[in-house]
Write a protein that holds these residues in place. Structure first.
Motif, mmCIF file in Angstrom:
data_model
loop_
_atom_site.group_PDB
_atom_site.id
_atom_site.type_symbol
_atom_site.label_atom_id
_atom_site.label_comp_id
_atom_site.label_asym_id
_atom_site.label_seq_id
_atom_site.Cartn_x
_atom_site.Cartn_y
_atom_site.Cartn_z
ATOM 1 N N ILE B 95 12.277 49.431 17.675
ATOM 2 C CA ILE B 95 11.007 48.818 17.269
ATOM 3 C C ILE B 95 10.749 47.561 18.087
ATOM 4 C CG2 ILE B 95 9.820 47.672 15.380
ATOM 5 C CD1 ILE B 95 11.023 49.646 13.517
ATOM 6 N N LEU B 223 7.825 56.590 17.781
ATOM 7 C CA LEU B 223 7.233 57.354 16.678
ATOM 8 C C LEU B 223 8.143 58.502 16.257
ATOM 9 C CD1 LEU B 223 4.357 57.356 15.344
ATOM 10 C CD2 LEU B 223 3.822 59.204 16.873
ATOM 11 N N VAL B 226 10.956 57.373 14.212
ATOM 12 C CA VAL B 226 10.607 57.138 12.813
ATOM 13 C C VAL B 226 10.828 58.412 12.001
ATOM 14 C CG1 VAL B 226 8.684 56.670 11.255
ATOM 15 C CG2 VAL B 226 8.976 55.296 13.312
ATOM 16 N N PHE B 227 10.419 59.529 12.571
ATOM 17 C CA PHE B 227 10.560 60.787 11.844
ATOM 18 C C PHE B 227 12.021 61.227 11.786
ATOM 19 C CE2 PHE B 227 6.130 60.666 12.612
ATOM 20 C CZ PHE B 227 5.557 61.405 11.605
ATOM 21 N N PHE B 229 14.618 59.323 11.893
ATOM 22 C CA PHE B 229 15.279 58.406 10.972
ATOM 23 C C PHE B 229 15.058 58.857 9.530
ATOM 24 C CE2 PHE B 229 15.094 54.312 8.570
ATOM 25 C CZ PHE B 229 16.430 53.984 8.696
ATOM 26 N N ALA B 230 13.811 59.215 9.224
ATOM 27 C CA ALA B 230 13.507 59.606 7.847
ATOM 28 C C ALA B 230 14.155 60.940 7.501
ATOM 29 C CB ALA B 230 11.998 59.685 7.648
ATOM 30 N N LEU B 234 17.977 59.600 6.429
ATOM 31 C CA LEU B 234 17.735 59.197 5.043
ATOM 32 C C LEU B 234 17.662 60.357 4.078
ATOM 33 C CD1 LEU B 234 15.021 56.440 5.440
ATOM 34 C CD2 LEU B 234 17.452 56.160 5.083
ATOM 35 N N TRP B 235 17.086 61.483 4.548
ATOM 36 C CA TRP B 235 16.746 62.595 3.634
ATOM 37 C C TRP B 235 17.925 63.028 2.786
ATOM 38 C CZ3 TRP B 235 11.882 63.860 2.853
ATOM 39 C CH2 TRP B 235 11.592 65.035 2.146
ATOM 40 N N SER D 28 10.706 49.227 7.972
ATOM 41 C CA SER D 28 12.000 49.827 8.287
ATOM 42 C C SER D 28 13.050 49.302 7.315
ATOM 43 C CB SER D 28 12.425 49.489 9.714
ATOM 44 O OG SER D 28 11.470 49.934 10.609
ATOM 45 N N SER D 31 12.643 51.156 4.064
ATOM 46 C CA SER D 31 13.157 52.517 4.024
ATOM 47 C C SER D 31 14.684 52.499 4.090
ATOM 48 C CB SER D 31 12.549 53.374 5.139
ATOM 49 O OG SER D 31 12.578 52.721 6.358
ATOM 50 N N TYR D 32 15.245 51.499 4.737
ATOM 51 C CA TYR D 32 16.698 51.368 4.718
ATOM 52 C C TYR D 32 17.172 51.071 3.300
ATOM 53 C CZ TYR D 32 21.325 49.727 6.138
ATOM 54 O OH TYR D 32 22.663 49.561 6.292
ATOM 55 N N ASP D 35 17.906 53.926 0.961
ATOM 56 C CA ASP D 35 19.253 54.480 1.034
ATOM 57 C C ASP D 35 20.262 53.525 0.389
ATOM 58 O OD1 ASP D 35 20.883 56.673 2.145
ATOM 59 O OD2 ASP D 35 21.882 54.982 3.131
ATOM 60 N N ARG D 44 13.222 59.312 -4.139
ATOM 61 C CA ARG D 44 13.765 59.092 -2.803
ATOM 62 C C ARG D 44 12.863 59.731 -1.751
ATOM 63 N NH1 ARG D 44 18.919 58.166 -0.904
ATOM 64 N NH2 ARG D 44 19.277 58.827 1.240
ATOM 65 N N TRP D 45 12.559 61.008 -1.976
ATOM 66 C CA TRP D 45 11.775 61.726 -0.966
ATOM 67 C C TRP D 45 10.399 61.125 -0.780
ATOM 68 C CZ3 TRP D 45 13.318 67.000 -3.433
ATOM 69 C CH2 TRP D 45 14.650 67.260 -3.112
ATOM 70 N N ILE D 48 10.696 57.838 1.073
ATOM 71 C CA ILE D 48 11.001 58.059 2.497
ATOM 72 C C ILE D 48 9.739 58.487 3.235
ATOM 73 C CG2 ILE D 48 12.201 59.579 4.100
ATOM 74 C CD1 ILE D 48 14.521 59.648 2.156
ATOM 75 N N LEU D 49 9.039 59.479 2.649
ATOM 76 C CA LEU D 49 7.841 59.981 3.324
ATOM 77 C C LEU D 49 6.773 58.910 3.409
ATOM 78 C CD1 LEU D 49 7.512 63.608 1.938
ATOM 79 C CD2 LEU D 49 8.290 62.857 4.182
ATOM 80 N N MET D 52 7.686 56.444 6.033
ATOM 81 C CA MET D 52 7.631 57.113 7.334
ATOM 82 C C MET D 52 6.197 57.225 7.833
ATOM 83 S SD MET D 52 8.869 60.956 8.168
ATOM 84 C CE MET D 52 7.372 61.751 7.613
ATOM 85 N N PHE D 53 5.329 57.722 6.963
ATOM 86 C CA PHE D 53 3.942 57.913 7.408
ATOM 87 C C PHE D 53 3.258 56.576 7.651
ATOM 88 C CE2 PHE D 53 4.226 62.282 5.599
ATOM 89 C CZ PHE D 53 3.972 62.919 6.793
ATOM 90 N N LYS D 55 4.701 53.814 8.740
ATOM 91 C CA LYS D 55 5.152 53.311 10.034
ATOM 92 C C LYS D 55 4.510 54.089 11.177
ATOM 93 C CE LYS D 55 9.702 52.717 10.525
ATOM 94 N NZ LYS D 55 11.120 52.978 10.205
ATOM 95 N N ALA D 56 4.538 55.410 11.026
ATOM 96 C CA ALA D 56 3.952 56.238 12.082
ATOM 97 C C ALA D 56 2.489 55.897 12.264
ATOM 98 C CB ALA D 56 4.114 57.715 11.724
#
Lengths: 295, 235, 612, 111
Positions: B95, B223, B226-227, B229-230, B234-235, D28, D31-32, D35, D44-45, D48-49, D52-53, D55-56
């Motif tokens: 980042i 980018l 980011v995906f 990482f998630a 994390l998942w 970030s 999201s860390y 965890d 959690r899911w 995370i999503l 993620m979205f 940030k993206a």
């Protein structure tokens, strides 16, 4: 002139060929006559469109052949005509699709009284497993296949004890009784296909697939592999015999069950280690299974 | 490109339909190279999406337990395992480099040769750090934990395979980016973009817009991370 | 190096001609043309033989290079198909045809024809040649990348052909390369053959991406003044949409190739579950073979349209030019192309109805698939309505177009059979499928390719092709191919499965022997007829009648270049300015029966042109 | 030529880049934390999503300047994602179906 006539000949030839062809499907021997009906329906609608489009084309060839000095019509769009054709086509498509979906809905819903039959495909041949008295097949896993356990059955699963092994490529089925074919493969993709039954499905290693049908005509039918599975794909044939209860039961008695098979091989030590691993897993995953048991 | 004045064109959806209905260019004010990079990134998005979809599908369908990533990727800090520590630092680095790249692009717009060059160089160093840390992570997994593409000690064997494949593919993207960043840092400092010097291979004139294009690529790499990482960690 | 460059003279910002507004909004004459938004393009003119003909950056030369390479692979594919038909029609007659070689030929034939011939020819060949000319650009936007694209393709072809010579031979896993069998023993070429195939495909994808980006950006960003999207010839629309599809679909192929390569080389288990070979379990565990099929068809179905859409576009133009009539319902045609392209990403699993995927998918994919039938049918209607009340020249080009309509309608309708899930169950994996896709994406696009070559040959070489030979070529090819594939559907009804090396000992199939022999003989004749075409090509190249400018009296820009054949840079000093769509044929009140795209409204004052 | 060319893209204040930069670090970190605090299940899911979205989206919109681009480009880039969304959705269903069949037939038995 010549061009138009030849194209006309092609269309007429196609129709004539279709009417007088000696090559047509085999007599159906299962309940899936609905599939044949949908094919015929597609033929009427699709064939009609084909003939109309081509005849119109031939008409244009005759009528509007090049003449020096003539002008073609200048009309880039005709909203009404285009809209009309769109609707007409949509109706035709819906007429084709709707019956197809209904038949498919029947195809994936197995009736409750269906007999389970496991078809085990391998390079290059077929084996079968039938449930015993309890009507249930035991859990199986390709990992534990061995000489002592040719179907890789879980010995701790009581459902599997009385399973019937058919270690030949010939399967017998009862007439007028639905069968649920459970497809299993130990190596690559195969497809258990009897043209007379119309139905088919791939056997996929690593999972179990299924389909069902109800044989309704006594006789012997050839099984073909319909998914390319390597160099002897074309030679992977089997046999299905559809018969009445009496002869079926006689045949069934001649087959070996899992327990009798193990008894015969009792002296051979079974590979315990692998079973332990499998069983641990199964208890872990029972909860997931419940969650996903959507049926 | 002459008198096109973007501000005079209508914006929003009205502008969109007018742009698409217009002649010459569909993306008004977008340089050829930039448009090409965007479409390439769209295509590359599909590549990474396919990787991630495949990963999720396989992960969903294996019956062996999937390793718990925050344990696998934990680092010992003073005797305490800290989950995902290295990954957190890598994310931080990437980042950071994305931010420096954004500034490089900004100074590129302003044709500020010095600042632009320094920030491109900083970005390149950030990227290099990331690749280095990834190499460390890989070697730890391979030599310390015994993870292999075909097997791993924690559970489902696809874990290692997908990990190496996806991070490897991403790492390749980063590495290519780093190489180009260094090349472009040199070009900026040499003043290619001010003099319009021609490319050695392509014989095309250099222009500061190249920094923006490179920036798009670099942000895309971020980018994707980011995906990853998630979904992976994390998942 | 820079002294070798010829920088085109800077164009004037404004051209003061009386012309209609170039933008979409104006239909009346306005006195100005919008200022140019395009940057001037530098072109690298080659001076040596190598930079002029081999590593050439001119899209036209690259197009010809693509075409020749693709046609070469196509001839290899043709010979393979002959050998397959030898075995199927007359088994046991040719002892050198074993099951192994047969399956290798099946695989290579399929892959070559679909990817290396049709895709490369339509997009790489026709795309490169026609896009800059038809949108009024000097060249592709990045000629250097475009050149690399061709050489990547060339290397991909070399790698593919190399697989014929490695130990074990080329892969014999069927063109769909389904794992697990593709990489296991028991399938011919499961060692080096499959690896080379996967590498070659990856190279193809990388090379194509470079070219594809060029095509897309040239069409979107480098059109000439007045050329709005809705004035582009349908050829360009077809190629454009197909290229977009390719850019978004090939990633799935690349990913599946990479994953399968890893499965093969590193023994990962992406697609490989537990497999028992010779009583022993292999090291694989837990992978998902169906995942490969999903990835493959996520690429594979758009791929069908990557081949079909350029054919749709090109045939529309050919029909319009040679029936001297505007294409009927142009806007509908454009939307149909775009709609088909978009929908093609939502239908992929109709190739997998009996693959053992989740059975509920059948409903979704049958519905989406049959929805596609609607725009496709509309295109067919519009083609025949273009013929209607036209002034049809029955020449070789038109014959191929008519042949296309017949074979395409035929194949499209059998496609509805196969897309409709319950109808597909008895027919899938039989000869019906083979007949269907050969009709719809083998013969039909080939008809267009031949038609297009007869049509544009004068543009490329300045000479016309021989009409008499052309007609012979057409009739033998069309009638022959039709009589190969039309009866073949009926083999499918009998239930003959595809990919059978030898099939006659089934009791109910014996009746098919005669038909198979007939099909084989027809295939030999059709294949041989292609050599009429090659002869015609070579002969006309040297002895053909000089074509002069615009021999077909067409409207589109490629015929309006100052030089014929067009030179590097295409347009001389000034780029053309476009005032109308490409289909103003038979306009009432105009002197000629065609009005080229560059003709300003003031030049044809009396013409009653509709707003385009 | 290059020197004659007008500036096409407007420049932006440095502040906006720094803001987004900071936000990315914060997100970030969040999201860390998902965890770290070991949230499980749906929470959690979705978290995370969500991060993620977000940030993206920030990277695309500001670092990649999509926010300032014209809608023609934005739409061309975003619509193809529906194909991916469809692919993802169907593969989720397919993954569930596969794991169900495997557990059902390979472990539970009694089919």
């Amino acid at each position: 002139m010549f061009t138009g006539l030849l194209f006309l000949a092609v269309i007429i030839g196609s129709i004539v060929f279709h009417i007088w062809t000696p090559w047509w499907w085999t007599d159906i021997a299962s309940n899936w006559s609905a599939m044949d009906d949908t094919i015929i329906l597609s033929f009427w609608i699709g064939g009609g469109v084909f003939i109309l489009v081509c005849l119109f084309m031939v008409y244009c060839i005759f009528r509007y052949q090049y003449k020096e000095g003539r002008r073609s019509e200048y009309k880039p769009e005709d909203k009404k005509l285009e809209k009309g054709l769109t609707w007409l086509t949509t109706i035709g498509v819906v007429a084709l699709l709707a019956p197809g979906l209904v038949v498919w809905n029947n195809y994936i819903r197995v009736p409750d009284n269906a007999i389970q039959v496991e078809v085990m495909a391998w390079q290059w041949g077929w084996k079968y497993r039938l449930p015993g008295q309890d009507g249930k097949l035991g859990a199986s896993n390709n990992r534990i296949i061995s000489d002592d356990n040719p179907y890789g059955l879980n010995i701790d699963d009581p459902n599997g004890k009385d399973d019937v092994f058919v270690e030949s490529n010939e399967l017998h089925l009862l007439k007028d009784r639905p069968v649920k074919i459970l497809l299993r493969s130990i190596d690559v993709l195969h497809n258990f296909y009897v043209p007379q039954f119309r139905s088919k499905m791939d056997a996929v290693p690593g999972t179990i697939t299924y389909y069902w049908f109800e044989p309704n005509k006594n006789g012997e039918y050839e099984v073909l592999c319909a998914e390319y599975c390597g160099v002897a794909h074309y030679a992977m044939r089997g046999k299905v015999v559809v018969e009445d209860e009496e002869s079926y039961n006689k045949w069934l008695l001649e087959q070996e069950t899992f327990s009798s098979f193990t008894a015969k091989n009792r002296n051979n030590k079974l590979n315990k280690k692998k079973f332990v691993k499998i069983n641990n897993l199964s208890s872990n995953k029972n909860s997931i299974l419940k969650e996903q048991d959507v049926r | 490109m002459s008198d096109l004045n973007l501000d005079k064109l209508p914006g929003g959806f009205k502008g969109m339909s007018e742009d698409i209905g217009s002649d010459q260019t569909t993306f008004k004010g977008v340089n050829w190279g930039k448009a090409m990079m965007w479409i390439f990134l769209l295509s590359d998005t599909f590549v990474f999406s396919c990787f991630l979809v495949a990963y999720m599908k396989v992960r969903a369908s294996v019956v062996e337990p999937w390793p718990y990533p925050s344990e696998v990727f934990a680092l010992e800090m003073m005797g305490v395992p800290v989950p995902l520590l290295l990954i957190a630092i890598m994310t931080f680095v990437l980042i950071t480099s994305s931010g420096t790249m954004a500034l490089a692009v900004k100074y590129g717009y302003e044709k500020n040769r010095k600042m632009c060059g320094w920030f491109v160089l900083l970005t390149a160093i950030g990227g290099l750090t990331f690749v280095g840390m990834q190499a460390f992570e890989w070697s730890k997994l391979i030599f310390h934990d015994g993870v292999r593409p075909w097997a791993n000690p924690f559970g489902a064997e696809q874990f290692g395979a997908f990990f190496f494949m996806i991070t490897g593919f991403h790492g390749t993207h980063v590495s290519i980016g780093v190489i180009f960043l260094f090349i472009f840092a040199r070009k900026v400092f040499r003043g290619d973009f001010d003099t319009g010097r021609r490319g050695y291979f392509t014989t095309m004139k250099s222009d500061y817009v190249a920094i923006e294009i490179l920036g798009l690529y670099w942000h895309f790499v971020d980018l994707v991370w980011v995906f990853i990482f998630a979904f992976f960690y994390l998942w | 190096m820079s002294d070798e460059l010829n920088i085109n003279k800077k164009r004037k910002n404004q051209i003061k001609t009386k012309s209609s507004a170039a933008s979409g909004r104006g239909e009346t004459d306005i006195d100005y043309v919008r200022p140019a938004e395009l940057p001037e393009q530098d072109l690298y003119h080659g001076h040596s033989f190598i930079t002029k003909w081999i590593f050439c950056q001119d899209a036209k030369v690259i197009g010809v290079q693509y075409t020749l390479t693709a046609v070469f692979t196509g001839v290899v594919g043709l010979i393979l198909s002959w050998m397959m038909r030898m075995q199927l029609g007359f088994p046991d007659l040719f002892p050198f045809l074993t099951a192994e070689t047969y399956y290798q030929m099946v695989t290579m034939h399929g892959m070559i024809m679909v990817v290396y011939l049709l895709t490369a020819l339509f997009l790489g060949g026709f795309g490169n040649y026609l896009i800059p000319l038809m949108v009024g650009a000097r060249d592709m936007v990045f000629p250097y990348v475009n050149m690399i694209s061709f050489w990547m393709f060339f290397v991909a072809v070399v790698v593919l052909m190399a697989s014929f010579f490695v130990p074990g031979g080329p892969t014999g896993s069927g063109w769909t390369l389904y794992p697990p069998q593709a990489i296991l023993e028991g399938t011919p070429g499961s060692g080096y053959g499959i690896l080379l195939m996967l590498i070659s495909l990856s190279l193809f994808v990388i090379g194509f991406t470079m070219g594809g980006l060029n095509y897309v950006i040239t069409i979107l960003q480098a059109r000439t003044r007045g050329m709005s999207l809705m004035r582009m010839p349908l050829t360009i629309w077809g190629i454009f949409t197909a290229t977009v599809l390719a850019l978004l679909a090939f990633p799935a192929l690349l990913v599946s190739s990479i994953m399968m390569t890893l499965d093969k080389v590193l023994e990962t288990s992406f697609f490989m579950p537990t497999i028992i070979k010779a009583g022993e379990a292999l090291s694989y565990d837990g992978g998902s073979p169906i995942l490969f099929q999903h990835l493959f068809w996520f690429f594979g179905h758009p791929e069908v349209y990557i081949v079909a859409l350029p054919a749709f576009g090109i045939v529309s133009d050919l029909i319009s030019v040679h029936s001297r009539k505007n294409i009927f319902g142009y806007r509908m045609m454009v939307w149909a192309i775009v709609g088909i392209g978009a929908l093609s990403f939502f239908v992929w699993a109709h190739h997998m109805y009996v693959s053992g995927m989740s059975p509920w998918f059948g409903f979704f994919f049958a519905t989406t698939t049959l929805i596609i039938a609607v725009p496709t049918a509309l295109k067919v209607y519009n083609w025949i309505l273009t013929l209607w009340r036209g002034n049809i020249r029955i020449n070789t080009v038109m014959l191929f177009c008519l042949g296309f309509i017949v074979t395409f309608v035929n194949g499209g309708i059998t496609g509805i059979f196969l897309g409709n899930v319950a109808v597909d169950v008895p027919l899938s994996d039989t000869y019906f499928v083979i007949a269907h896709f050969h009709m719809v994406m083998g013969i039909a696009p080939l008809m267009v390719i031949f038609g297009a070559i007869y049509h544009w040959f004068p543009l490329v070489t300045g000479r016309l092709m021989d009409e008499k030979l052309g007609k012979w070529h057409f009739w033998v090819t069309f009638l022959g191919a039709y009589s190969i594939y039309f009866p073949m559907h009926y083999l499918g009804f009998i239930g003959v499965p595809r990919r059978y090396f030898e099939m006659y000992d089934s009791p109910y199939m014996t009746s098919a022997v005669g038909m198979n022999e007939f099909i084989s003989v027809a295939a030999f004749i059709v294949g041989a007829a292609q050599f009429i075409f090659f002869y015609n090509l070579v002969k006309s190249l040297r002895l053909g009648k000089p074509a002069g400018k615009n021999p077909w009296k067409a409207n589109s820009l490629e015929w309006l270049t100052p030089d014929v054949p067009p030179t590097h840079g295409n347009w001389g000093e000034k780029l053309p300015v476009v005032h109308r769509w490409a289909y103003d044929y038979g306009v009432p009140g105009a002197k000629e029966d065609y009005i080229p795209q560059t003709t300003a409204p003031s030049e044809v004052k009396d013409a009653e042109v509709e707003k385009t | 030529m290059a020197e004659a060319k007008k500036e096409q893209t407007t420049t932006h204040k440095i502040g906006i880049y720094l803001w987004i930069w900071g936000l990315l670090f914060v997100l970030s970190f969040f999201s860390y934390m998902v965890d770290w605090y070991n949230f499980q299940g749906l929470l959690r899911w979705s978290l995370i999503l969500f991060f993620m979205f977000l940030k993206a989206g920030l990277i695309m919109a500001f670092f990649m300047h999509l926010f300032w681009e014209r809608y023609a480009l934005v739409n061309v880039l975003l619509w193809p994602m529906t194909a991916i969304a469809c692919f993802v959705g169907l593969m989720v269903a397919e993954g569930k179906y596969t794991v169900f069949s495997r557990l059902f037939y390979f472990f539970v038995g009694g089919a």
